[in-house]
Structures are given as C-alpha cells and as structure tokens.
Design an enzyme around this catalytic site. Sequence first.
Site, PDB file in Angstrom:
ATOM      1  N   LYS A 207     -41.785  12.879  70.604  1.00 58.78           N
ATOM      2  CA  LYS A 207     -41.028  12.839  71.518  1.00 58.78           C
ATOM      3  C   LYS A 207     -41.410  14.300  72.186  1.00 58.78           C
ATOM      4  O   LYS A 207     -41.831  14.223  73.475  1.00 58.78           O
ATOM      5  CB  LYS A 207     -39.462  13.088  71.425  1.00 58.78           C
ATOM      6  CG  LYS A 207     -38.505  13.281  72.574  1.00 58.78           C
ATOM      7  CD  LYS A 207     -37.174  12.988  72.301  1.00 58.78           C
ATOM      8  CE  LYS A 207     -36.362  13.540  73.444  1.00 58.78           C
ATOM      9  NZ  LYS A 207     -34.657  13.545  73.009  1.00 58.78           N
ATOM     10  N   GLU A 213     -45.843  18.725  61.894  1.00 58.12           N
ATOM     11  CA  GLU A 213     -46.168  17.969  60.987  1.00 58.12           C
ATOM     12  C   GLU A 213     -47.005  16.782  61.444  1.00 58.12           C
ATOM     13  O   GLU A 213     -48.235  16.359  61.270  1.00 58.12           O
ATOM     14  CB  GLU A 213     -44.922  16.966  60.319  1.00 58.12           C
ATOM     15  CG  GLU A 213     -44.266  17.730  59.186  1.00 58.12           C
ATOM     16  CD  GLU A 213     -43.165  18.710  59.893  1.00 58.12           C
ATOM     17  OE1 GLU A 213     -43.099  19.012  61.234  1.00 58.12           O
ATOM     18  OE2 GLU A 213     -42.113  19.345  59.075  1.00 58.12           O
ATOM     19  N   GLY A 269     -34.365  11.385  69.495  1.00 56.01           N
ATOM     20  CA  GLY A 269     -35.372  10.672  68.476  1.00 56.01           C
ATOM     21  C   GLY A 269     -34.826   9.761  67.657  1.00 56.01           C
ATOM     22  O   GLY A 269     -35.419   8.670  67.327  1.00 56.01           O
ATOM     23  N   ARG A 270     -33.667  10.032  67.086  1.00 58.01           N
ATOM     24  CA  ARG A 270     -32.924   9.034  66.167  1.00 58.01           C
ATOM     25  C   ARG A 270     -32.477   7.762  66.875  1.00 58.01           C
ATOM     26  O   ARG A 270     -31.927   6.874  66.196  1.00 58.01           O
ATOM     27  CB  ARG A 270     -31.978   9.537  65.246  1.00 58.01           C
ATOM     28  CG  ARG A 270     -31.083  10.415  66.093  1.00 58.01           C
ATOM     29  CD  ARG A 270     -30.150  11.269  65.295  1.00 58.01           C
ATOM     30  NE  ARG A 270     -29.099  12.095  65.666  1.00 58.01           N
ATOM     31  CZ  ARG A 270     -29.410  13.248  66.601  1.00 58.01           C
ATOM     32  NH1 ARG A 270     -30.592  13.894  66.626  1.00 58.01           N
ATOM     33  NH2 ARG A 270     -28.437  14.148  67.165  1.00 58.01           N
ATOM     34  N   GLU A 355     -27.976  13.170  60.971  1.00 58.16           N
ATOM     35  CA  GLU A 355     -28.355  14.268  62.094  1.00 58.16           C
ATOM     36  C   GLU A 355     -27.445  14.261  63.229  1.00 58.16           C
ATOM     37  O   GLU A 355     -27.308  15.285  64.096  1.00 58.16           O
ATOM     38  CB  GLU A 355     -29.748  13.888  62.473  1.00 58.16           C
ATOM     39  CG  GLU A 355     -30.653  15.275  63.256  1.00 58.16           C
ATOM     40  CD  GLU A 355     -32.142  14.814  63.133  1.00 58.16           C
ATOM     41  OE1 GLU A 355     -32.457  14.185  64.033  1.00 58.16           O
ATOM     42  OE2 GLU A 355     -32.836  15.844  62.710  1.00 58.16           O
ATOM     43  N   HIS A 386     -27.816  -2.323  39.238  1.00 58.46           N
ATOM     44  CA  HIS A 386     -28.257  -1.952  38.163  1.00 58.46           C
ATOM     45  C   HIS A 386     -28.414  -0.190  37.960  1.00 58.46           C
ATOM     46  O   HIS A 386     -29.158   0.242  36.936  1.00 58.46           O
ATOM     47  CB  HIS A 386     -29.453  -2.753  37.621  1.00 58.46           C
ATOM     48  CG  HIS A 386     -29.398  -3.948  37.748  1.00 58.46           C
ATOM     49  ND1 HIS A 386     -29.144  -4.672  36.528  1.00 58.46           N
ATOM     50  CD2 HIS A 386     -29.268  -5.136  38.631  1.00 58.46           C
ATOM     51  CE1 HIS A 386     -28.707  -5.968  36.668  1.00 58.46           C
ATOM     52  NE2 HIS A 386     -29.057  -6.191  38.163  1.00 58.46           N
ATOM     53  N   LYS A 506     -37.779  25.135  60.757  1.00 57.46           N
ATOM     54  CA  LYS A 506     -39.139  25.168  61.251  1.00 57.46           C
ATOM     55  C   LYS A 506     -39.609  26.473  61.755  1.00 57.46           C
ATOM     56  O   LYS A 506     -40.949  26.567  61.445  1.00 57.46           O
ATOM     57  CB  LYS A 506     -38.931  24.418  62.481  1.00 57.46           C
ATOM     58  CG  LYS A 506     -38.716  22.713  62.420  1.00 57.46           C
ATOM     59  CD  LYS A 506     -38.604  22.070  63.569  1.00 57.46           C
ATOM     60  CE  LYS A 506     -37.916  20.865  63.855  1.00 57.46           C
ATOM     61  NZ  LYS A 506     -38.069  20.422  65.037  1.00 57.46           N
TER      62      LYS A 506
HETATM   63  O1  LIG Z   1     -40.599  12.945  68.091  1.00 57.75           O
HETATM   64  P1  LIG Z   1     -40.621  14.531  67.539  1.00 57.75           P
HETATM   65  O2  LIG Z   1     -40.540  15.428  68.909  1.00 57.75           O
HETATM   66  O3  LIG Z   1     -42.008  14.918  67.145  1.00 57.75           O
HETATM   67  O4  LIG Z   1     -39.463  14.846  66.614  1.00 57.75           O
HETATM   68  C1  LIG Z   1     -39.444  14.434  65.585  1.00 57.75           C
HETATM   69  C2  LIG Z   1     -38.193  14.833  64.809  1.00 57.75           C
HETATM   70  O5  LIG Z   1     -38.258  16.155  64.356  1.00 57.75           O
HETATM   71  C3  LIG Z   1     -37.032  17.077  64.851  1.00 57.75           C
HETATM   72  O6  LIG Z   1     -37.119  18.110  64.076  1.00 57.75           O
HETATM   73  C4  LIG Z   1     -35.748  16.339  64.863  1.00 57.75           C
HETATM   74  O7  LIG Z   1     -34.788  16.891  63.728  1.00 57.75           O
HETATM   75  C5  LIG Z   1     -35.542  14.868  64.728  1.00 57.75           C
HETATM   76  O8  LIG Z   1     -34.601  14.436  65.623  1.00 57.75           O
HETATM   77  C6  LIG Z   1     -36.841  14.143  65.476  1.00 57.75           C
HETATM   78  O9  LIG Z   1     -36.889  12.642  65.483  1.00 57.75           O
END
Ligand SMILES: O=P(O)(O)OC[C@H]1O[C@H](O)[C@H](O)[C@@H](O)[C@@H]1O
Length: 540
Positions: A207, A213, A269-270, A355, A386, A506
């Site tokens: 986003k 990462e 994002g979620r 989140e 199980h 982060k």
């Molecule tokens: O889609 P991006 O901007 O790379 O974000 C990826 C993810 O990282 C963040 O740290 C948030 O905690 C998430 O809500 C998000 O989905």
Amino acid sequence: MSADITTTEEWAALAAHAEKIRTIHLRDEFAADPERVTRMTAQAADLYVDYSKNLVTDETVRLLVALAGRVALGDRIQAMFRGEHINTSEDRAVLHTALRLPRDASLVVDGQDVVRDVHAVLDQMAAFAERVRSGEWVGHTGQRIRTVVNIGIGGSDLGPVMAYEALAPYRDAGIECRYVSNIDPTDLSVTLADLDPATTMFVIVSKTFSTLETLTNATEARTWLLAGLGGDDAAVAKHFVAVSTNEQRVRDFGIDPANMFGFWDWVGGRYSYDSAVGLSLMLAIGPDGFREMLAGFHAVDEHFRTARLESNVPALLGLLNVWYNNFLGAQTHAVLPYSQLLHRFPAYLQQLTMESNGKSVTRDGQPVSYQTGEVFWGEPGTNGQHAFYQLIHQGTKTVPADFIGFSEPNYDLGDMHDAFMANFFAQTSALAFGRTAEEIEAQGVAADVVPHKVMPGNHPTTSILVPKLTPATLGQLVALYEHIVFTEGTVWGIDSFDQWGVELGKEMAKQLTPLLHGEPGEADPSTATLIARYREQRGR
Ligand SMILES: O=P(O)(O)OC[C@H]1O[C@H](O)[C@H](O)[C@@H](O)[C@@H]1O
C-alpha cells in the site's frame, strides 16, 4: 469526550445479567426450550448461522442489542458505508465496502466517485489477467508466465494467500502463485529455488511502497531475475508489476506505472485483498471468479447495512464476542474451519481482528477501562481436535469458538466428507452438552477415573454452515468477519482502522541494523548483549 461505556445502564444490566448466566447450563436451556434453535439461528446471504449453543438467553440478546443501541451501532454502520472519516486518528474514510459495490452504484466521497475508480482498476486488472492467463503476455524471452510470485507482507500477503489457498479448486489457467513476505532471506530463497526467471512474474504489493520487508525482497527478486535473464534491464517491465497507492514510489523503484494497479488510502491493508491487492488471486482464478467473490462480499455488506440488529448476523456475532470478552472473562476466540482449503483463514483473521481491535485508548484518546480485542486463533478441523481441543473441552478457560463448515465438498472421496462433517457436528454437540459423571459411571468406568472423564460441556460455539466453498461464499465469510470486527470496535469506542502499535518496532529495527554491522549506536543493556552474542556467533 464520550462517556465511558462501562458507566452506562446498558453495561450495568449486562454485568448483572452475566451473574445469572454463569449459573445456567446449555443442557437445561435446550431441555426447557424446544424453540431455542429456531429463534437462535439467522441467515446472511448463504451463511446459515446457529448461535443457539452460546451461553445466552433471549434476555442476553436483548441486552446486547440495547448496548449496540447505546453506542449507536446502526448510525455508525451508515457512517462507514457513506464514507465518513470514521478512521479518526488518520482522518480517513473506511470504505472497503466500496470495493465491492456493483458497477452501476455510485458513491461520491471527498468529491470523488469511488465506484468509477474501483471499476476502472478492476477492468485494468481483468484485461491484464486475461493477457497473462491466455499466454498473450510473454516474458522477456518470449515464454509465457507460469508462476506468479506475490511479494508483500501483512495485508498485502495474508489476504491474497488465504484466498489463493481457499480457492484452489477454482484455479484454471495453469498459473501457480507463491507468496513471499518475510525478510528472513530463507523465504525468498526457498521460493525461487526451483523457478525459471523466464516464466516467472513478480507482483510487488505494498500500500505504502515503503515497507522494508517488501522492498528488500523485491530488490533481491529483481537481482535474481536480471541475473537469470542476461542482465537486460528491459526484462523488468515484462516480469514486474506493482500494486500500491503510491505511484511515485513505484516509479522510484523502477517499475513502469503502466504496470501499476492502484488503490486508495480509504482501504486499510487488512481490508484490502478484494482490491488490486488480490491481483495474484485474479491471475489464478480469473476475473469472473474474482467478481463472483466481490458479489459475495457485497451480499453480506448489504445484509449488515440493512438488517435490523436483532437479525443482523455480523452485529449479533460481534456483540456475542463482546459478551464473552467483557462479561464472561474470555480472553481468546477460536476459529475452526472444517475445510482444509481454509487453512490460512485463522492467520488471515488474526491480522484482521487483532490489528484492528488491539487498542487501549478510545477514539478520543482516553485510556479504556475495559478489555478490548480478544486473541483470535485456530486451525482447521479435524487437525485441531487432535491437538488443542482437549483444553477447550476440559480446561479451565472459556474459549468461544466459531465452527465453519460446508455441506458440499470441493473434492469428494467416497463418504469422507460425511465423516469429516460428522466431526464438526459431534464437537459442537460435545462442547455444549458434555457428559456427566452419572453417564460415565453408567458405562462401568472405575470410580477413580470418572472425574477425569467428565466432560463438563457448556462450552460456547457458533456454527456457520455454508452450502459450498466458492469464490462467492469466501467473500461472504470475509465480509462477515470484517463487520464483526467493526461491531466490536464500535462498542469499545476504539479506532479499528489504524495500527500505530506496529511503528515503533519498525523504527527501532532501522536504528539497530548498523549495530549488527559493528557500527556504534544506542541499545538497552539486554539488547546490546544479545547483539554482541549474535555478532560473535556470526563470526563477526
Ligand atoms: O502494504 P504495505 O504498505 O506494505 O503494508 C504492509 C503491512 O505493514 C504494516 O506494518 C501494517 O501493520 C499492516 O497493516 C500492513 O498491511
């Protein structure tokens, strides 16, 4: 400043009522009331929901609906659908529901017709997906694309991979998708190990297009691609596409904006895999399947928007979660899909729910005086049976559980599906009704073993029975949980749409990285010692 919800008469009434409910047993409730099941079932689109095996009476439901009235749940639902800036800490609209509005709908938000924007991107995705799926789009060496590697994390990974797995029976173009999220170099290395760069496409999903990462993995992926294709930079345009809200950063990374699929800051994002974030899924199942999924989401949106609270499934289930979390002392909530295809569904829900509702201040910044987001967890049945069901059956904790099952299997092997679903029905029944000491004695069990075999029952479950797992019903299930989260967040008065709690870690990772290379920097004594040990073990 809004009043503390715990000081309201609706909250007090529920607290008093909880004392009574602590003394009931589902065995007696069912025995006394043959109509209980009829009253405590509800339907949202294709989702048949039986909540009769919950620790509730009609009075509980009435009091919970009154609590929802107190927090004006109905008005807040309308405010969300209208595009008001209900994400106050980021001053944004919350409009994932607009991602699934039909083409002929209209919704103007902040001066922009968002439905037009949404369908323009869907059309762009569909045209691209058709080219890749048909083989018209070829890679740098003229070969068709066989594997799509989605690079993203959090909402840019969990949703797409969950849905790609769930809809395996609907993949129909011979395109395999793989998902890389972790900055652990293992993830990318293992994923690429057996791939041919000439037939591999990368979908970089972020986003913000600033996530460490994702950008690190994407950079390495580009190096791998170029190394495999003779180092010609022109290959990137044929093998890299981006999904983002940030065109400038996509450009800076070196991806042609012509190969970019956009979305908007009003999609969290979620809450985003039904936007362009789901491009990999569309590549696998095709635009028609993707649109069926969106229609499924929309059907539950419409239910949530229009149904009275008494029969509004996401609202009722959200209120039940509040009931357990705030009045009956539950801290966790299990989600148990009886479908191997949904094996990533609990992980997906963990981001969606935790989140969103893992917050400890209200929308106006006041500390909450009550519990908020519960811990969501789960595994597909029957594997969980199980492993951890023992604790749910005989442990000391209340673990409300959602059982999700499908009447028609996607793969049918003799009577296996019946045997599978018999477990679903047996578990919900055993959890509710248990087995008494008398019943166990009557089986001739030795007296000293009887207490170990007693199954107390009275464990709450909700059964969600769905005709079949399809793109449409998957969309319905996800929308159900999105709106459950919304309902809970509304009662708690928190902002379910920001995630400030992930930022500090982060930032600190960035600050600490130089220390791992032996450069000077600040760290607390524990962390400094750990880094020293790490460097020693790494031979530095
Ligand atoms: O889609 P991006 O901007 O790379 O974000 C990826 C993810 O990282 C963040 O740290 C948030 O905690 C998430 O809500 C998000 O989905």
